[in-house]
Design a protein around this motif. Sequence first.
Motif, PDB file in Angstrom:
ATOM      1  N   TRP A  40       0.857  -1.168   0.000  1.00 50.77           N
ATOM      2  CA  TRP A  40       0.000   0.000   0.000  1.00 50.77           C
ATOM      3  C   TRP A  40       0.902   1.230   0.000  1.00 50.77           C
ATOM      4  N   TYR A  43      -1.327   6.155   2.468  1.00 47.80           N
ATOM      5  CA  TYR A  43      -2.043   7.423   2.298  1.00 47.80           C
ATOM      6  C   TYR A  43      -3.174   7.585   3.311  1.00 47.80           C
ATOM      7  N   HIS A  44      -3.587   6.501   3.951  1.00 51.72           N
ATOM      8  CA  HIS A  44      -4.821   6.504   4.732  1.00 51.72           C
ATOM      9  C   HIS A  44      -4.584   6.036   6.170  1.00 51.72           C
ATOM     10  N   HIS A  46      -5.340   3.721   9.592  1.00 52.22           N
ATOM     11  CA  HIS A  46      -5.392   2.267   9.775  1.00 52.22           C
ATOM     12  C   HIS A  46      -5.725   1.951  11.227  1.00 52.22           C
ATOM     13  N   TYR A  93      -7.073  -0.960   6.696  1.00 48.64           N
ATOM     14  CA  TYR A  93      -6.370   0.163   6.077  1.00 48.64           C
ATOM     15  C   TYR A  93      -7.358   0.891   5.174  1.00 48.64           C
ATOM     16  N   ASP A  94      -7.392   2.193   5.276  1.00 48.26           N
ATOM     17  CA  ASP A  94      -8.252   3.064   4.458  1.00 48.26           C
ATOM     18  C   ASP A  94      -9.721   2.825   4.817  1.00 48.26           C
ATOM     19  N   GLY A  96     -12.244   4.545   4.232  1.00 46.34           N
ATOM     20  CA  GLY A  96     -13.168   4.853   3.132  1.00 46.34           C
ATOM     21  C   GLY A  96     -13.379   3.646   2.230  1.00 46.34           C
ATOM     22  N   ASP A  97     -12.288   3.057   1.768  1.00 49.21           N
ATOM     23  CA  ASP A  97     -12.379   1.862   0.916  1.00 49.21           C
ATOM     24  C   ASP A  97     -12.608   0.599   1.744  1.00 49.21           C
ATOM     25  N   GLU A 132      -4.495   1.892  -4.730  1.00 55.84           N
ATOM     26  CA  GLU A 132      -5.122   2.799  -3.762  1.00 55.84           C
ATOM     27  C   GLU A 132      -6.367   3.431  -4.387  1.00 55.84           C
ATOM     28  N   ASP A 133      -7.383   3.606  -3.574  1.00 55.76           N
ATOM     29  CA  ASP A 133      -8.597   4.355  -3.941  1.00 55.76           C
ATOM     30  C   ASP A 133      -9.381   3.761  -5.104  1.00 55.76           C
TER      31      ASP A 133
END
Length: 193
Positions: A40, A43-44, A46, A93-94, A96-97, A132-133
């Motif tokens: 990864w 960026y996000h 965790h 992790y992340d 949002g996703d 990512e994303d």
Amino acid sequence: MIELKIELIGIKPPIWRRIFVPNDISLDILHSVLQGAMPWQDYHLHEFEIGEDRFEARDESDDSWDPNDGRKDEKRFTLGKLVKKGSQFTYTYDFGDGWRHLVTVEKISKPTGRPDLDFPACVAGERACPPEDCGGPYSYEEFLDALTDKHHPEHRGTKQWAGAFEPEVFSVQQANAAVGAMFVWAKECRGLK
């Protein structure tokens, strides 16, 4: 050393990695090693969920930090004191996703006492980590369809956005190099040797 198998939850066929980490690795450093193994891009946010406890990166200088919210500072805990052989926990992790990883403790051996041997390594794995994303596990299959089906209405844009992404390709050598680099970087950031 602790042998861990990490598998992305909700993805078929599975995307997984097998790594070795020192028994005394703190959870914040483990986060960096996991980032390198998948890889990864960090960026996000965790979180680790181990048993009934949740661990995250905490910034005590932040006014919004509440020491009574039930979440623990990952810097203060080492993996070897939280798990045993056969234990399973999640690493998210992340948010949002929503990439959730099932982490299984496959083996635990005594530390060698030699820093050159008690160094994390990625030793196996399958399939590329999603970009990512790209929308998380619920959107990943749709993303792959758009990427691989030339007749899909979003093929061109998805292909352009994803660049050279190849979903079936995994290099243990690249993952291991990234694990080593992230481990050293994370320790340097913490002022550890």
